[in-house]
Write a protein that holds these residues in place. Structure first.
Motif, PDB file in Angstrom:
ATOM      1  N   UNK A  68     -61.439  14.492  -8.212  1.00 29.72           N
ATOM      2  CA  UNK A  68     -60.246  14.257  -7.400  1.00 29.72           C
ATOM      3  C   UNK A  68     -60.067  15.309  -6.313  1.00 29.72           C
ATOM      4  N   UNK A  69     -60.584  16.508  -6.540  1.00 26.67           N
ATOM      5  CA  UNK A  69     -60.478  17.559  -5.519  1.00 26.67           C
ATOM      6  C   UNK A  69     -61.354  17.264  -4.305  1.00 26.67           C
ATOM      7  N   UNK A  70     -62.259  16.297  -4.411  1.00 30.74           N
ATOM      8  CA  UNK A  70     -63.100  15.929  -3.273  1.00 30.74           C
ATOM      9  C   UNK A  70     -62.276  15.422  -2.093  1.00 30.74           C
ATOM     10  N   UNK A  71     -61.042  15.001  -2.362  1.00 30.67           N
ATOM     11  CA  UNK A  71     -60.168  14.572  -1.275  1.00 30.67           C
ATOM     12  C   UNK A  71     -59.879  15.712  -0.299  1.00 30.67           C
ATOM     13  N   UNK A  72     -60.209  16.929  -0.700  1.00 28.59           N
ATOM     14  CA  UNK A  72     -60.038  18.086   0.192  1.00 28.59           C
ATOM     15  C   UNK A  72     -60.850  17.883   1.475  1.00 28.59           C
ATOM     16  N   UNK A  73     -62.027  17.266   1.358  1.00 24.96           N
ATOM     17  CA  UNK A  73     -62.852  16.999   2.532  1.00 24.96           C
ATOM     18  C   UNK A  73     -62.125  16.046   3.487  1.00 24.96           C
ATOM     19  N   UNK A  74     -61.379  15.105   2.916  1.00 20.68           N
ATOM     20  CA  UNK A  74     -60.622  14.168   3.737  1.00 20.68           C
ATOM     21  C   UNK A  74     -59.555  14.857   4.564  1.00 20.68           C
ATOM     22  N   UNK A  75     -58.893  15.831   3.961  1.00 20.80           N
ATOM     23  CA  UNK A  75     -57.839  16.545   4.684  1.00 20.80           C
ATOM     24  C   UNK A  75     -58.404  17.248   5.915  1.00 20.80           C
ATOM     25  N   UNK A  76     -59.546  17.906   5.759  1.00 18.44           N
ATOM     26  CA  UNK A  76     -60.141  18.615   6.888  1.00 18.44           C
ATOM     27  C   UNK A  76     -60.585  17.641   7.972  1.00 18.44           C
ATOM     28  N   UNK A  77     -61.090  16.473   7.568  1.00 13.34           N
ATOM     29  CA  UNK A  77     -61.514  15.482   8.551  1.00 13.34           C
ATOM     30  C   UNK A  77     -60.317  14.959   9.346  1.00 13.34           C
ATOM     31  N   UNK A  78     -59.217  14.682   8.657  1.00 13.05           N
ATOM     32  CA  UNK A  78     -58.012  14.177   9.321  1.00 13.05           C
ATOM     33  C   UNK A  78     -57.465  15.220  10.301  1.00 13.05           C
ATOM     34  N   UNK A  79     -57.374  16.462   9.850  1.00 10.66           N
ATOM     35  CA  UNK A  79     -56.866  17.518  10.722  1.00 10.66           C
ATOM     36  C   UNK A  79     -57.795  17.740  11.913  1.00 10.66           C
ATOM     37  N   UNK A  80     -59.096  17.633  11.668  1.00  9.16           N
ATOM     38  CA  UNK A  80     -60.062  17.858  12.748  1.00  9.16           C
ATOM     39  C   UNK A  80     -59.919  16.812  13.839  1.00  9.16           C
ATOM     40  N   UNK A  81     -59.687  15.557  13.474  1.00 11.56           N
ATOM     41  CA  UNK A  81     -59.525  14.500  14.464  1.00 11.56           C
ATOM     42  C   UNK A  81     -58.349  14.806  15.393  1.00 11.56           C
TER      43      UNK A  81
ATOM     44  N   UNK B 234     -70.427  20.312  11.896  1.00  8.52           N
ATOM     45  CA  UNK B 234     -71.156  21.044  10.855  1.00  8.52           C
ATOM     46  C   UNK B 234     -70.308  22.201  10.346  1.00  8.52           C
ATOM     47  N   UNK B 235     -69.675  22.924  11.266  1.00 10.75           N
ATOM     48  CA  UNK B 235     -68.801  24.033  10.881  1.00 10.75           C
ATOM     49  C   UNK B 235     -67.613  23.516  10.065  1.00 10.75           C
ATOM     50  N   UNK B 236     -67.102  22.351  10.464  1.00 12.94           N
ATOM     51  CA  UNK B 236     -65.984  21.764   9.723  1.00 12.94           C
ATOM     52  C   UNK B 236     -66.403  21.430   8.294  1.00 12.94           C
ATOM     53  N   UNK B 237     -67.616  20.888   8.141  1.00  5.96           N
ATOM     54  CA  UNK B 237     -68.113  20.572   6.797  1.00  5.96           C
ATOM     55  C   UNK B 237     -68.224  21.842   5.955  1.00  5.96           C
ATOM     56  N   UNK B 238     -68.713  22.919   6.566  1.00  5.04           N
ATOM     57  CA  UNK B 238     -68.830  24.190   5.835  1.00  5.04           C
ATOM     58  C   UNK B 238     -67.453  24.681   5.409  1.00  5.04           C
ATOM     59  N   UNK B 239     -66.472  24.593   6.311  1.00  8.94           N
ATOM     60  CA  UNK B 239     -65.106  24.987   5.974  1.00  8.94           C
ATOM     61  C   UNK B 239     -64.558  24.142   4.826  1.00  8.94           C
ATOM     62  N   UNK B 240     -64.809  22.836   4.887  1.00  6.62           N
ATOM     63  CA  UNK B 240     -64.342  21.933   3.824  1.00  6.62           C
ATOM     64  C   UNK B 240     -64.973  22.300   2.489  1.00  6.62           C
ATOM     65  N   UNK B 241     -66.268  22.562   2.513  1.00  5.74           N
ATOM     66  CA  UNK B 241     -66.973  22.905   1.281  1.00  5.74           C
ATOM     67  C   UNK B 241     -66.474  24.235   0.721  1.00  5.74           C
ATOM     68  N   UNK B 242     -66.233  25.205   1.593  1.00  5.43           N
ATOM     69  CA  UNK B 242     -65.736  26.508   1.138  1.00  5.43           C
ATOM     70  C   UNK B 242     -64.342  26.381   0.542  1.00  5.43           C
TER      71      UNK B 242
ATOM     72  N   UNK C 125     -54.876  31.888  -3.157  1.00  9.52           N
ATOM     73  CA  UNK C 125     -53.553  31.341  -2.834  1.00  9.52           C
ATOM     74  C   UNK C 125     -53.408  30.788  -1.425  1.00  9.52           C
ATOM     75  N   UNK C 126     -54.500  30.577  -0.703  1.00 10.79           N
ATOM     76  CA  UNK C 126     -54.416  29.965   0.621  1.00 10.79           C
ATOM     77  C   UNK C 126     -53.561  30.763   1.578  1.00 10.79           C
ATOM     78  N   UNK C 127     -53.893  32.027   1.769  1.00 10.23           N
ATOM     79  CA  UNK C 127     -53.051  32.941   2.548  1.00 10.23           C
ATOM     80  C   UNK C 127     -53.037  32.609   4.037  1.00 10.23           C
ATOM     81  N   UNK C 128     -54.143  32.067   4.565  1.00 12.35           N
ATOM     82  CA  UNK C 128     -54.235  31.779   5.996  1.00 12.35           C
ATOM     83  C   UNK C 128     -54.286  30.267   6.224  1.00 12.35           C
ATOM     84  N   UNK C 129     -53.582  29.777   7.239  1.00 11.28           N
ATOM     85  CA  UNK C 129     -53.568  28.331   7.510  1.00 11.28           C
ATOM     86  C   UNK C 129     -54.963  27.819   7.876  1.00 11.28           C
ATOM     87  N   UNK C 130     -55.454  26.782   7.221  1.00  8.95           N
ATOM     88  CA  UNK C 130     -56.778  26.226   7.547  1.00  8.95           C
ATOM     89  C   UNK C 130     -56.859  25.722   8.982  1.00  8.95           C
ATOM     90  N   UNK C 131     -55.711  25.341   9.556  1.00  9.42           N
ATOM     91  CA  UNK C 131     -55.718  24.798  10.920  1.00  9.42           C
ATOM     92  C   UNK C 131     -56.310  25.790  11.928  1.00  9.42           C
TER      93      UNK C 131
END
Length: 210
Positions: free
Chosen positions: A191-204, A109-117, A89-95
């Motif tokens: 379609x869930x692959x867009x999850x990687x995009x969200x992490x990239x946008x937030x990381x920038x 690299x760590x961001x990619x691992x987080x995105x994949x997880x 249920x996404x209990x902790x904010x990914x930020x």
């Protein structure tokens, strides 16, 4: 008797379909939902940034705190906590974890691992939702709790999965809803692959702060 030999223009068919699709999204209030969710997401991001900057300036040194977290806790433990959060249920904010990754020796690299997880956690949530059909009482309870997500998923299909992956909707709950209604698994994975995009946008954004 003359036969109508007029060829159908593929471009005209495409335009007609787009017009009808646009009309449907307007009637189903999809654009309104996108606008409201985007505004909400922007407010959440801005509030998070202001909170971190404010705390860092007036209360504590966030930069030092993040460095301490990197030195104190192994990456494996942090990844495990994040994975469990994204699965349940996404209990902790990914930020928070993205900020933590910014202090790693290899932040991208760590961001990619987080995105994949996060992506993998969504997949497990999908299967959890799918298996809830075996327990009618639990299924009924969950359906009531996430009724709005199920309704939106049935109305907008893959686009709602994209919204859940990109915008600040609970990705794991959207994934559970996909499992509950038996949404096509291959389409879900795509379609869930867009999850990687969200992490990239937030990381920038977050990497610039820390």
């Amino acid at each position: 008797m003359k036969l109508n030999n007029r060829k159908i223009n593929p471009n005209q068919v495409t335009v007609k379909r787009l017009v009808l699709l646009n009309r449907y999204y307007r009637i189903s209030r999809f654009y309104e939902f996108i606008r409201n969710t985007s505004v909400k997401g922007g407010v959440i991001i801005a509030a998070f940034v202001l909170l971190i900057v404010g705390l860092d300036y007036f209360v504590l040194d966030f930069d030092a705190l993040l460095n301490q977290l990197v030195e104190t806790y192994s990456a494996g433990k942090v990844f495990l906590v994040f994975f469990l959060s994204e699965t349940f249920l996404g209990l902790l904010p990914p930020e928070i974890f993205i900020a933590w990754a910014s202090k790693a020796a290899s932040p991208w690299l760590f961001l990619f691992v987080l995105s994949f997880l996060s992506y993998l956690g969504g997949v497990l949530s999908y299967f959890a939702g799918n298996r809830l059909f075996l327990i009618p009482t639990v299924k009924d309870y969950i359906e009531i709790k996430i009724k709005s997500h199920i309704v939106n998923l049935r109305k907008w299909g893959a686009l709602f999965i994209v919204i859940g992956a990109l915008l600040p909707l609970p990705h794991s709950i959207v994934s559970v809803a996909c499992g509950l209604i038996k949404f096509n698994f291959r389409s879900y994975l795509l379609w869930a692959l867009f999850r990687f995009g969200r992490f990239a946008i937030y990381a920038f954004i977050i990497f610039q702060i820390f």
